[in-house]
Design an enzyme around this catalytic site. Structure first.
Site, mmCIF file in Angstrom:
data_model
loop_
_atom_site.group_PDB
_atom_site.id
_atom_site.type_symbol
_atom_site.label_atom_id
_atom_site.label_comp_id
_atom_site.label_asym_id
_atom_site.label_seq_id
_atom_site.Cartn_x
_atom_site.Cartn_y
_atom_site.Cartn_z
ATOM 1 N N LYS A 193 0.844 -1.204 0.000
ATOM 2 C CA LYS A 193 0.000 0.000 0.000
ATOM 3 C C LYS A 193 0.878 1.253 0.000
ATOM 4 O O LYS A 193 1.618 1.506 0.953
ATOM 5 C CB LYS A 193 -0.895 0.049 1.243
ATOM 6 C CG LYS A 193 -1.921 1.186 1.129
ATOM 7 C CD LYS A 193 -2.674 1.433 2.410
ATOM 8 C CE LYS A 193 -2.167 2.629 3.167
ATOM 9 N NZ LYS A 193 -2.146 3.888 2.425
ATOM 10 N N GLU A 208 -1.510 7.398 0.473
ATOM 11 C CA GLU A 208 -2.626 7.896 -0.347
ATOM 12 C C GLU A 208 -2.277 9.211 -1.034
ATOM 13 O O GLU A 208 -2.919 9.603 -1.997
ATOM 14 C CB GLU A 208 -3.911 8.028 0.479
ATOM 15 C CG GLU A 208 -3.800 8.779 1.797
ATOM 16 C CD GLU A 208 -3.369 7.890 2.964
ATOM 17 O OE1 GLU A 208 -2.371 7.163 2.829
ATOM 18 O OE2 GLU A 208 -4.022 7.952 4.014
ATOM 19 N N GLY A 245 6.676 4.766 8.526
ATOM 20 C CA GLY A 245 5.797 5.932 8.675
ATOM 21 C C GLY A 245 5.974 6.526 10.056
ATOM 22 O O GLY A 245 7.008 6.319 10.705
ATOM 23 N N GLY A 246 4.940 7.234 10.506
ATOM 24 C CA GLY A 246 5.039 7.949 11.774
ATOM 25 C C GLY A 246 4.967 7.011 12.987
ATOM 26 O O GLY A 246 4.414 5.909 12.908
ATOM 27 N N THR A 252 1.381 6.074 14.151
ATOM 28 C CA THR A 252 0.784 5.044 13.288
ATOM 29 C C THR A 252 1.408 3.685 13.599
ATOM 30 O O THR A 252 0.704 2.661 13.651
ATOM 31 C CB THR A 252 0.994 5.379 11.797
ATOM 32 O OG1 THR A 252 0.686 6.744 11.584
ATOM 33 C CG2 THR A 252 0.131 4.523 10.911
ATOM 34 N N GLU A 256 9.662 1.016 10.786
ATOM 35 C CA GLU A 256 10.667 2.061 10.600
ATOM 36 C C GLU A 256 9.958 3.394 10.778
ATOM 37 O O GLU A 256 9.175 3.804 9.924
ATOM 38 C CB GLU A 256 11.294 1.959 9.217
ATOM 39 C CG GLU A 256 12.137 0.703 9.085
ATOM 40 C CD GLU A 256 12.545 0.421 7.669
ATOM 41 O OE1 GLU A 256 12.399 -0.728 7.241
ATOM 42 O OE2 GLU A 256 12.983 1.369 7.001
ATOM 43 N N CYS A 277 13.178 10.790 7.432
ATOM 44 C CA CYS A 277 13.069 10.264 8.791
ATOM 45 C C CYS A 277 14.372 10.450 9.559
ATOM 46 O O CYS A 277 14.371 10.686 10.752
ATOM 47 C CB CYS A 277 12.680 8.803 8.747
ATOM 48 S SG CYS A 277 13.736 7.864 7.660
ATOM 49 N N GLU A 318 9.115 15.426 16.076
ATOM 50 C CA GLU A 318 9.497 15.395 14.662
ATOM 51 C C GLU A 318 8.620 16.375 13.874
ATOM 52 O O GLU A 318 7.403 16.258 13.861
ATOM 53 C CB GLU A 318 9.297 13.979 14.123
ATOM 54 C CG GLU A 318 9.771 13.834 12.703
ATOM 55 C CD GLU A 318 9.560 12.436 12.165
ATOM 56 O OE1 GLU A 318 8.434 11.905 12.285
ATOM 57 O OE2 GLU A 318 10.514 11.884 11.601
HETATM 58 P P1 NAD Z 1 1.945 8.032 8.359
HETATM 59 O O1 NAD Z 1 2.314 7.186 9.506
HETATM 60 O O2 NAD Z 1 0.842 8.985 8.495
HETATM 61 O O3 NAD Z 1 1.555 7.124 7.093
HETATM 62 C C1 NAD Z 1 2.404 6.125 6.572
HETATM 63 C C2 NAD Z 1 1.574 5.076 5.890
HETATM 64 O O4 NAD Z 1 0.755 4.434 6.860
HETATM 65 C C3 NAD Z 1 0.617 5.606 4.827
HETATM 66 O O5 NAD Z 1 0.581 4.701 3.744
HETATM 67 C C4 NAD Z 1 -0.708 5.644 5.548
HETATM 68 O O6 NAD Z 1 -1.792 5.512 4.682
HETATM 69 C C5 NAD Z 1 -0.592 4.436 6.441
HETATM 70 N N1 NAD Z 1 -1.433 4.496 7.646
HETATM 71 C C6 NAD Z 1 -1.903 5.585 8.307
HETATM 72 N N2 NAD Z 1 -2.665 5.212 9.355
HETATM 73 C C7 NAD Z 1 -2.664 3.865 9.378
HETATM 74 C C8 NAD Z 1 -3.270 2.885 10.228
HETATM 75 N N3 NAD Z 1 -4.003 3.225 11.289
HETATM 76 N N4 NAD Z 1 -3.054 1.577 9.959
HETATM 77 C C9 NAD Z 1 -2.286 1.207 8.921
HETATM 78 N N5 NAD Z 1 -1.702 2.077 8.063
HETATM 79 C C10 NAD Z 1 -1.884 3.393 8.295
HETATM 80 O O7 NAD Z 1 3.292 8.741 7.907
HETATM 81 P P2 NAD Z 1 3.497 9.789 6.730
HETATM 82 O O8 NAD Z 1 2.959 11.098 7.186
HETATM 83 O O9 NAD Z 1 3.033 9.216 5.451
HETATM 84 O O10 NAD Z 1 5.097 9.818 6.663
HETATM 85 C C11 NAD Z 1 5.876 10.545 7.525
HETATM 86 C C12 NAD Z 1 6.439 9.679 8.637
HETATM 87 O O11 NAD Z 1 7.141 8.562 8.124
HETATM 88 C C13 NAD Z 1 7.445 10.430 9.483
HETATM 89 O O12 NAD Z 1 7.188 10.248 10.838
HETATM 90 C C14 NAD Z 1 8.773 9.802 9.112
HETATM 91 O O13 NAD Z 1 9.758 9.895 10.081
HETATM 92 C C15 NAD Z 1 8.389 8.419 8.815
HETATM 93 N N6 NAD Z 1 9.395 7.777 7.958
HETATM 94 C C16 NAD Z 1 10.275 6.875 8.531
HETATM 95 C C17 NAD Z 1 11.254 6.269 7.757
HETATM 96 C C18 NAD Z 1 12.228 5.287 8.367
HETATM 97 O O14 NAD Z 1 12.871 4.561 7.622
HETATM 98 N N7 NAD Z 1 12.382 5.221 9.678
HETATM 99 C C19 NAD Z 1 11.349 6.576 6.400
HETATM 100 C C20 NAD Z 1 10.455 7.488 5.850
HETATM 101 C C21 NAD Z 1 9.474 8.077 6.653
#
Ligand code: NAD
Length: 490
Positions: free
Chosen positions: A174, A177, A227-228, A231, A249, A283, A384
């Site tokens: 996935k 979005e 992601g965050g 999440t 991650e 990140c 962050e």
């Molecule tokens: P996010 O957590 O909002 O979303 C990431 C993904 O998770 C998206 O595809 C989103 O649709 C999905 N998601 C959201 N809620 C969910 C849920 N309840 N269940 C399952 N999936 C869900 O993050 P973002 O705003 O897209 O990206 C920014 C974040 O990603 C930052 O915190 C950044 O540090 C982190 N990031 C980490 C790394 C790493 O390698 N450590 C790399 C890139 C980004």
């Protein structure tokens, strides 16, 4: 206008509900694509398909060299379409073209790395009491749900898809979005090289529905999420139902530590690169700059001078060094943090505003921003921001630097600048972080494990560590003298 469909069981499909989402170019605010907006039902369908494909054994039982052949072919096709893909990435995410080009090259390299790795010697044998011969083999985990964010849409996808497929898993991927465009091209390539139907699937849609289903479904064996941190926490909870394997991650607030004896120009250069590359939406960004007291003022002065010269503009303009933030909502979040920093009493010495002049008013551009006179408890130091906002901290000596560096809930990355090699190693060894650099910042290699300590995540991506995360470990004990044991009387 692009029309983006999902890829399930080798077919390009719309959402069952027929819903779509507008995808926006963050440099202009224009709608560039309509993407199928999947829902729980679409996710379930894709999961079932991936389950059947895994259970059929068609992919996992292929000789490793055969799976590798598909991955090498994907890498070749990514390279053949590199410029087209880089332009799509910039259109969708906003990053400058030079960065998108780098991402595509790195993505091809990642497929090649795992294609090579999967055919190399593997497993262990161990000595136990005769007559048993014992060994350990690695097997695929099964169905893997792969969820990625928007900051490196193609690269984050490939960091997961390449090792997952190499190891013999089937996947439901996935994208974010907000940035699904280059994933479509990647799956076109996956289709072209002939990966069997059902092995690699892509669903699109919101995290709380589609993403949550991947995390919660009992038909999914593993979830790999980037992601965050918030999440990540909710994914852990959802994944608990069937004790899924998880790799997370997550976010960071990484310290970049500069000692007075560092090579000054090199440290300034990397401090800028550490926070302003990819508009700070990294990140591992060096979002906290820790400066030794004696060089603080001179360093900040030079840093601000250089930051003001950064050319901010649309990513497809060859002059551009820093692009727009990914979306209006994200820009607003970053601007709120800047206001918060001022309200907390930090001193703004560079930037701080949205950029609207010279035709930038329709896009989501924010100036390179630097705060000094911060205190460790400020939210702009602890949280962050994920944008071009640097918080500078001052330290007195080595011990103080280490204490400040480790003083957040995160532990993703960190850098140290000094000409004293022993000091650099002492500090790095004390840093509670998974990715570290000495006299540089940000270089990332497909060969090296990527991931964090503390609340920056669980597990590692990339390298052999990243491959292992997509495998289960099995011990096999073989009796070489097949005869009854006689433990119980006849
Ligand atoms: P996010 O957590 O909002 O979303 C990431 C993904 O998770 C998206 O595809 C989103 O649709 C999905 N998601 C959201 N809620 C969910 C849920 N309840 N269940 C399952 N999936 C869900 O993050 P973002 O705003 O897209 O990206 C920014 C974040 O990603 C930052 O915190 C950044 O540090 C982190 N990031 C980490 C790394 C790493 O390698 N450590 C790399 C890139 C980004």
């Amino acid at each position: 206008m692009l029309h983006l469909k999902m890829y399930i069981n080798g077919e390009w499909v719309d959402a069952q509900s027929g819903k779509t989402r507008e995808i926006v170019n963050p440099a202009s605010g224009e709608v560039i694509a309509l993407a199928a907006e999947g829902d729980v039902e679409d996710a379930r369908h894709a999961i079932q398909v991936a389950r059947q494909a895994f259970d059929s054994g068609e992919w996992a039982e292929l000789p490793a060299a055969e799976r590798a052949r598909y991955l090498f072919a994907i890498a070749d096709k990514l390279e053949a379409r590199a410029e087209e893909i880089a332009r799509l990435e910039t259109l969708d995410n906003g990053k400058p073209l030079r960065e998108s080009r780098f991402d595509v090259a790195d993505a091809a390299g990642c497929f090649r790395y795992y294609a090579g790795l999967v055919t190399k010697p593997d497993g262990q044998t161990y000595h136990v009491a005769d007559p048993v011969q014992a060994m350990v083999v690695r097997e695929p985990v099964g169905v893997c749900g792969l969820i990625v964010p928007w900051n490196y849409p193609l690269l984050m996808a490939v960091w997961k898809i390449a090792p997952a497929l190499a190891a013999g898993n089937t996947i439901v991927f996935k994208p974010s979005e907000v940035t699904p465009v280059t994933a479509r091209t990647l799956f076109e390539i996956i289709e072209e090289v002939g990966i069997p139907k059902g092995v690699a699937n892509m669903v699109m849609g919101p995290g709380p529905t589609v993403g949550h289903e991947l995390a919660a479904s009992h038909l999914v064996d593993k979830i790999s999420f980037t992601g965050g941190t918030a999440t990540g926490r909710s994914i852990m909870t959802a994944a608990a139902g069937n004790i899924k394997k998880i790799s997370l991650e997550l976010g960071g607030k990484s310290p970049n530590i500069v000692f007075a004896d560092a090579d000054f120009d090199t440290a300034v250069d990397y401090a800028l690169f550490g926070i302003f590359a990819n508009q700070g939406q990294v990140c591992s960004a060096g979002s906290r700059l820790l400066l030794e007291e004696s060089i603080h003022d001179r360093f900040v002065e030079r840093l601000v001078e250089r930051a003001k010269q950064i050319r901010v503009g649309a990513g497809d303009d060859p002059e551009t060094e820093m692009g727009p933030l990914v979306s209006q909502a994200h820009m607003e979040k970053v601007l709120r943090y800047i206001e918060l920093g001022k309200a907390e009493g930090a001193r703004l010495v560079c930037g701080g505003n949205r950029l609207a002049a010279n035709g930038l008013d329709k896009g989501y551009f924010v100036e390179p921003t630097i705060f000094v006179d911060t205190t460790p408890d400020m939210r702009i130091v602890q949280e962050e921001i994920f944008g071009p906002v640097l918080a500078v901290q001052k330290f007195t000596d080595e011990e103080d630097a280490i204490r400040l560096a480790n003083n957040t809930v995160y532990g993703l990355a960190g850098g140290v600048f000094t000409q004293d090699g022993a000091k650099a190693m002492r500090v790095i060894k004390k840093l509670r972080a998974g990715i570290t650099w000495i006299n540089c910042y940000h270089p990332t290699y497909n060969e090296a494990p990527w991931g964090g300590y503390k609340q920056s995540g669980i597990g590692r991506g990339l390298g052999t560590f990243g491959f292992d995360e997509f495998t289960e470990v099995k011990q096999i004990n073989i009796n070489l003298q097949v005869q009854p044991i006689g433990w119980f009387a006849k």
